[in-house]
Scaffold this motif. Structure first.
Motif, PDB file in Angstrom:
ATOM      1  N   GLU A 277       0.750  -1.084  -0.061  1.00 44.12           N
ATOM      2  CA  GLU A 277      -0.061  -0.141   0.089  1.00 44.12           C
ATOM      3  C   GLU A 277       1.037   1.310  -0.095  1.00 44.12           C
ATOM      4  O   GLU A 277       1.760   1.209   0.353  1.00 44.12           O
ATOM      5  N   ARG A 278       0.337   2.481  -0.694  1.00 47.05           N
ATOM      6  CA  ARG A 278       0.892   3.656  -0.465  1.00 47.05           C
ATOM      7  C   ARG A 278       0.023   4.786   0.251  1.00 47.05           C
ATOM      8  O   ARG A 278      -0.808   5.125  -0.366  1.00 47.05           O
ATOM      9  N   VAL A 279       0.746   5.188   1.185  1.00 45.97           N
ATOM     10  CA  VAL A 279       0.045   6.031   2.290  1.00 45.97           C
ATOM     11  C   VAL A 279       0.733   7.281   2.574  1.00 45.97           C
ATOM     12  O   VAL A 279       1.883   7.229   2.719  1.00 45.97           O
ATOM     13  N   ALA A 280       0.133   8.362   2.605  1.00 45.20           N
ATOM     14  CA  ALA A 280       0.704   9.594   3.208  1.00 45.20           C
ATOM     15  C   ALA A 280       0.229  10.239   4.446  1.00 45.20           C
ATOM     16  O   ALA A 280      -0.753   9.737   4.921  1.00 45.20           O
ATOM     17  N   VAL A 281       1.009  10.754   5.216  1.00 48.00           N
ATOM     18  CA  VAL A 281       0.948  11.547   6.361  1.00 48.00           C
ATOM     19  C   VAL A 281       1.135  12.892   6.239  1.00 48.00           C
ATOM     20  O   VAL A 281       2.520  13.170   5.790  1.00 48.00           O
ATOM     21  N   ILE A 282       0.139  13.697   6.185  1.00 41.03           N
ATOM     22  CA  ILE A 282       0.492  15.200   5.729  1.00 41.03           C
ATOM     23  C   ILE A 282       0.400  16.037   6.880  1.00 41.03           C
ATOM     24  O   ILE A 282      -0.562  15.694   8.052  1.00 41.03           O
ATOM     25  N   GLY A 283       0.962  17.197   7.033  1.00 42.90           N
ATOM     26  CA  GLY A 283       0.782  17.892   8.427  1.00 42.90           C
ATOM     27  C   GLY A 283       1.794  19.085   8.459  1.00 42.90           C
ATOM     28  O   GLY A 283       3.046  18.757   7.586  1.00 42.90           O
ATOM     29  N   ARG A 284       1.577  20.003   8.986  1.00 41.79           N
ATOM     30  CA  ARG A 284       2.387  21.363   8.884  1.00 41.79           C
ATOM     31  C   ARG A 284       3.728  21.059   9.779  1.00 41.79           C
ATOM     32  O   ARG A 284       3.870  20.069  10.649  1.00 41.79           O
ATOM     33  N   ASN A 285       4.783  22.014   9.494  1.00 43.23           N
ATOM     34  CA  ASN A 285       5.910  21.999  10.374  1.00 43.23           C
ATOM     35  C   ASN A 285       5.618  21.511  11.977  1.00 43.23           C
ATOM     36  O   ASN A 285       4.788  22.561  12.530  1.00 43.23           O
ATOM     37  N   GLY A 286       6.420  20.815  12.324  1.00 47.73           N
ATOM     38  CA  GLY A 286       6.233  20.351  13.896  1.00 47.73           C
ATOM     39  C   GLY A 286       5.262  19.696  14.360  1.00 47.73           C
ATOM     40  O   GLY A 286       4.865  19.495  15.450  1.00 47.73           O
ATOM     41  N   ALA A 287       4.405  19.117  13.216  1.00 47.30           N
ATOM     42  CA  ALA A 287       3.195  18.188  13.776  1.00 47.30           C
ATOM     43  C   ALA A 287       3.586  17.101  14.227  1.00 47.30           C
ATOM     44  O   ALA A 287       2.727  16.477  14.920  1.00 47.30           O
ATOM     45  N   GLY A 288       4.614  16.598  13.699  1.00 46.02           N
ATOM     46  CA  GLY A 288       5.141  15.315  14.308  1.00 46.02           C
ATOM     47  C   GLY A 288       5.276  14.295  13.483  1.00 46.02           C
ATOM     48  O   GLY A 288       5.320  13.153  13.672  1.00 46.02           O
ATOM     49  N   LYS A 289       5.428  14.555  12.083  1.00 48.87           N
ATOM     50  CA  LYS A 289       5.555  13.568  11.222  1.00 48.87           C
ATOM     51  C   LYS A 289       7.100  12.834  11.379  1.00 48.87           C
ATOM     52  O   LYS A 289       6.991  11.524  11.239  1.00 48.87           O
ATOM     53  N   SER A 290       8.248  13.537  11.465  1.00 55.34           N
ATOM     54  CA  SER A 290       9.292  12.759  11.482  1.00 55.34           C
ATOM     55  C   SER A 290       9.313  11.943  12.622  1.00 55.34           C
ATOM     56  O   SER A 290       9.990  10.874  12.883  1.00 55.34           O
ATOM     57  N   THR A 291       8.737  12.573  13.850  1.00 55.60           N
ATOM     58  CA  THR A 291       8.565  11.763  15.228  1.00 55.60           C
ATOM     59  C   THR A 291       7.809  10.568  15.140  1.00 55.60           C
ATOM     60  O   THR A 291       8.380   9.484  15.355  1.00 55.60           O
ATOM     61  N   LEU A 292       6.825  10.686  14.069  1.00 53.27           N
ATOM     62  CA  LEU A 292       6.122   9.199  14.059  1.00 53.27           C
ATOM     63  C   LEU A 292       6.957   8.408  13.192  1.00 53.27           C
ATOM     64  O   LEU A 292       7.114   7.192  13.514  1.00 53.27           O
TER      65      LEU A 292
END
Ligand SMILES: Nc1ncnc2c1ncn2[C@@H]1O[C@H](COP(=O)(O)OP(=O)(O)OP(=O)(O)O)[C@@H](O)[C@H]1O
Ligand SMILES: [Mg+2]
Length: 234
Positions: free
Chosen positions: A28-43
């Motif tokens: 599967e191909r899935v995106a996580v989108i969100g602003r700066n500091g939203a927690g993407k890299s942390t996830l």
């Protein structure tokens, strides 16, 4: 294939992720989108167990990974392409990619650099250049190619478009599509670039302040102007 269940993540005493749950099935191909500091890299780092302290469950093929270290997660077939790319300047592009070839998960054989380069048109002309003699966009592609060479079961891409010109972003999208379709590699992409995320994935989570605030396919996302306005800079 990957299940993130109610994960909290912390740096020191500050909590960054709050009960984050996401699921990715094989291929599967899935995106996580969100602003700066939203927690993407942390996830993504939480999925790799590379940085933040976490609570909750990260499970792979039904088994909780608990405190399994990052390199063992890579051996299972989870590969992170981090924000900072980490292309080796003193190695050529082909040699950088070969490092991925040798990092294939248990039971799979890595792809030789020539084969990866053949799949990614942007890389052909620069295969013999050194890592410190190529542009930022080219470095991004090399970092992705190195992950592809290791034949991951799941590729985690952290904001590949960051700092790239629009024309390069378009080519990168073609290349990412080329390497993540057909094959048995699933993709989890963290992005702020909506166009890029939409063109390379099938569905999307929106993250804000460490919480998942939307989960659905792109058609459902398109109808949610409230989500776009409230949580994204559009
Ligand atoms: N090593 C760290 N120590 C402490 N706090 C951190 C650390 N790394 C990130 N944070 C904080 O965690 C929060 C989430 O950061 P994260 O890097 O996950 O965001 P992001 O969505 O990837 O943002 P960006 O789009 O800017 O890369 C931010 O408030 C950030 O300041
Ligand atoms: Mg980030």
């Amino acid at each position: 294939m990957l299940e993130v269940q109610a994960v909290d993540a912390f740096y020191e005493s500050s909590q960054i992720l709050h009960k984050v749950s996401i699921t990715i099935r094989a291929g599967e191909r899935v995106a996580v989108i969100g602003r700066n500091g939203a927690g993407k890299s942390t996830l993504l780092k939480s999925i790799m167990n590379a940085g933040p302290r976490t609570e909750g469950v990260v499970a792979w093929e039904g088994t909780a990974l608990a405190d399994l270290p990052p390199f063992r997660r890579a051996r299972l077939g989870i590969q992170l392409v981090p924000e900072d790319r980490r292309v080796y300047g003193h190695l050529t592009v082909a040699e950088n990619i070969r490092m991925g070839t040798h990092a294939a998960p248990a039971g799979r054989k890595g792809l030789p650099p020539e084969e990866v380069i053949a799949r990614i048109p942007m890389l052909g002309p620069i295969a013999r250049r050194f890592g410190n003699q190529i542009s930022g966009g080219q470095q991004q592609m090399v970092a992705i190619a190195r992950a592809v060479a290791s034949r991951p079961r799941l590729m985690l891409l952290d904001e590949p478009t960051e700092g790239l010109a629009p024309a390069i972003v378009e080519r990168l999208a073609e290349d990412v599509r080329a390497v993540s379709t057909g094959d048995d590699t699933a993709l989890l992409l963290c992005e702020q670039n909506l166009w890029f995320a939409r063109t390379t994935t099938d569905r999307v989570y929106v993250i804000d302040a460490g919480t998942i605030v939307f989960d659905g396919d792109w058609a459902a996302f398109e109808e949610r102007n409230d989500i776009k306005q409230r949580y994204l800079a559009v």
